[in-house]
Design an enzyme around this catalytic site. Structure first.
Site, PDB file in Angstrom:
ATOM      1  CD  GLU A 151     -11.345  87.028  73.566  1.00  0.00           C
ATOM      2  OE1 GLU A 151     -12.326  86.841  73.865  1.00  0.00           O
ATOM      3  OE2 GLU A 151     -10.121  87.047  74.385  1.00  0.00           O
ATOM      4  CG  PHE A 184      -8.356  83.617  72.812  1.00  0.00           C
ATOM      5  CD1 PHE A 184      -8.722  81.898  73.102  1.00  0.00           C
ATOM      6  CD2 PHE A 184      -7.706  84.290  73.572  1.00  0.00           C
ATOM      7  CE1 PHE A 184      -8.407  82.097  73.729  1.00  0.00           C
ATOM      8  CE2 PHE A 184      -7.436  83.946  74.525  1.00  0.00           C
ATOM      9  CZ  PHE A 184      -7.475  82.299  74.678  1.00  0.00           C
TER      10      PHE A 184
END
Lengths: 329, 79
Positions: A67, A92
Site C-alpha cells: 500500500e 490500510f
C-alpha cells in the site's frame, strides 16, 4: 453516459459501493480523462474493478500487497501529469500509509484520489486491525486534503465523477459492502463542499454522514417524531472537509440542538469538525456527538457492531429522546 | 403484456439478447450476465413486477427458469 433513474438507484444499492464506483462511475472518469490511472494493492477483484479493467487495461495497475509503495507510485504518476485514483481498505489507506498521505498528498498537494473501502466498523469481523474509526480524524488534519463520505451508492457515483473533475488530493471513505440502503430516490445535483438537507424539521437538527448511517438517521427521525411529536430536520454532509460553513451558519437561531451522527470515533471526526466551527460562532446550538465511543468495541459483523455502538435507528432515536428529556428537566 | 412476456422482456432488455437465447439462459453463460449485469436484471424485474426482492433470492436467481420459480413461489407472480 450514466442514467440517474430509480431503477439504476436500486441496482447500485444492491451492487454496493465498490462496483458502483468502478463499474459505473470510473468509466465516465476515463471518458473525460483517458490518462487517468487507478491503482490497487491487490484488491482488484474484491473492489469490483475487473469489469472495467478488462475493457480499459491501460487505466489500471495492481501494485501487489504494497500500500505505501502504491502511494509512491501514484505520486510519480501524478507528477507526470496523470490524475490518479488509489484504493485499498480504509485502515490500510490511512493508518498504514499515514506518512505517504501526509507528505505526498497533503504537503505536495498532488492530484491523487484515495478511496478507502470498508471504513468504520465494516471490517470488524476480520479483527481490530481492520477497523477504520479514526481515519477522518487523521486525514482531515492534513492541509490541502478534501474528505468525502457518501450517503449511498448513487451519491458515491456522483462523488467519484466529481472527483474526476476536482484538482488536488481527496480522501473518500465508505462503509459497508453490498445492499447499501438507498437515501436518494430521485436525481439531484452533487457538488463537493455542499451539505444536503434531506428532511425539514424544527427544534432539533441531525447532521449526519456516511453510508447506511444517513438512512438509519432518517428512520430515527421518524421514530423520534412518533414517540415525542418532535419533527427533527436531517441534513447529509457528504463533504467533511471543507465543511459547508455557509449551511452551518444558517442554522443559528433555527434549532435548539444539533446532533451529529457518524460511523467514526467521537474524537476528531465529522462531529468534531462541526464543533470546531461552532467555536467561531455566537449562539450556535448546543451540539451532541453520536459515534463510536473511545474504546475498542466487541468485534463482529457490522450490524452487530453498529447496534453495540448506538448507530442503529432505534439506538440513535433513544439517545436523542433521552438527551432531550435530560435537557428539559 | 402478460407476466411471461414481462419476464422475458426483462432479460431481452437487460442483456440485449433475443428471446430464444433468454429462455435457456443461465448466470454467467454470456458476458453480459456477470455480477453487475445480474443486479441490472434484478432491478429491471423488480420494476416490471413492482416488487422488492430479498438478498437470498437475488443470490439464488441463477437461471431464467430458476427466476420464474422464485417469482411465482415467493412474490405471487403467476406465469
Amino acid at each position: 453516459m450514466v442514467e440517474f433513474n430509480p431503477r439504476n438507484f436500486r441496482m447500485w444499492s444492491m451492487m454496493g459501493i465498490n462496483p458502483s464506483i468502478w463499474s459505473v462511475a470510473f468509466p465516465e472518469v476515463i471518458a473525460e480523462n483517458p490518462e487517468v490511472i487507478a491503482l490497487t494493492a491487490d484488491l482488484g477483484r474484491y473492489s469490483g474493478m475487473m469489469r472495467t479493467w478488462s475493457k480499459h487495461p491501460e487505466n489500471f495497475l495492481n501494485v501487489g500487497i504494497a500500500e505505501q509503495n502504491m502511494i509512491g507510485i501514484a505520486a510519480g504518476l501524478a507528477l507526470c501529469g496523470n490524475a490518479v485514483f488509489v484504493t485499498t481498505y480504509a485502515p490500510f489507506m490511512t493508518y498504514r500509509c499515514a506518512d505517504q498521505i501526509r507528505h505526498l498528498l497533503g504537503n505536495h498537494n498532488l492530484n491523487i484520489k484515495a478511496i478507502g473501502s470498508a471504513a468504520g466498523l465494516s471490517g470488524g469481523l476480520s479483527g481490530s486491525s481492520l477497523l477504520a474509526v479514526g481515519d477522518i480524524a487523521f486525514v482531515r488534519s492534513i492541509p490541502n486534503m478534501t474528505v468525502l463520505s457518501p450517503a449511498d451508492c448513487t451519491e458515491a457515483i456522483k462523488m467519484v465523477m466529481a472527483m474526476g473533475d476536482h484538482k488536488g488530493p481527496v480522501y473518500m471513505r465508505f462503509c459497508g459492502a453490498v445492499n447499501i440502503p438507498m437515501v436518494y430516490k430521485t436525481d439531484y445535483d452533487f457538488e463537493i463542499g455542499k451539505a444536503y438537507p434531506l428532511k425539514d424539521g424544527e427544534r432539533i437538527l441531525i447532521a449526519v454522514t456516511g453510508t447506511t448511517i444517513v438512512a438509519e438517521v432518517l428512520k430515527a427521525a421518524s421514530i423520534i417524531e412518533s414517540k415525542t411529536g418532535i419533527s427533527s430536520a436531517v441534513v447529509n454532509f457528504p463533504t467533511i472537509k471543507p465543511l459547508d460553513e455557509t449551511y452551518l451558519a444558517s442554522v443559528v437561531g433555527k434549532f435548539e440542538r444539533i446532533y451529529t451522527v457518524e460511523e467514526h470515533s467521537v474524537i476528531g471526526g465529522f462531529g468534531s469538525a462541526v464543533a470546531e466551527f461552532a467555536t467561531q460562532m455566537e449562539n450556535f446550538p448546543r451540539i451532541r456527538m453520536l459515534g463510536i465511543p473511545d474504546s475498542i468495541p466487541v468485534l463482529g459483523h457490522r450490524p452487530f457492531m453498529l447496534e453495540q455502538c448506538g448507530l442503529t435507528s432505534e439506538r440513535i432515536s433513544t439517545q436523542i429522546i433521552n438527551d432531550l428529556k435530560e435537557t428539559n428537566k | 403484456m402478460n407476466n411471461e412476456e414481462k419476464y422475458l422482456n426483462a432479460f431481452v432488455e437487460a442483456f440485449e439478447i433475443d428471446a430464444d437465447t433468454a429462455k435457456t439462459l443461465k448466470y454467467q453463460q454470456i458476458p453480459a450476465w456477470d455480477s453487475v449485469g445480474h443486479m441490472g436484471l434484478m432491478a429491471k424485474i423488480e420494476e416490471s413486477f413492482d416488487i422488492m426482492m430479498e438478498p437470498d433470492d437475488i443470490i439464488d436467481f441463477s437461471s431464467y427458469e430458476k427466476g420464474k420459480e422464485i417469482l411465482s413461489s415467493k412474490y405471487g407472480v403467476s406465469f
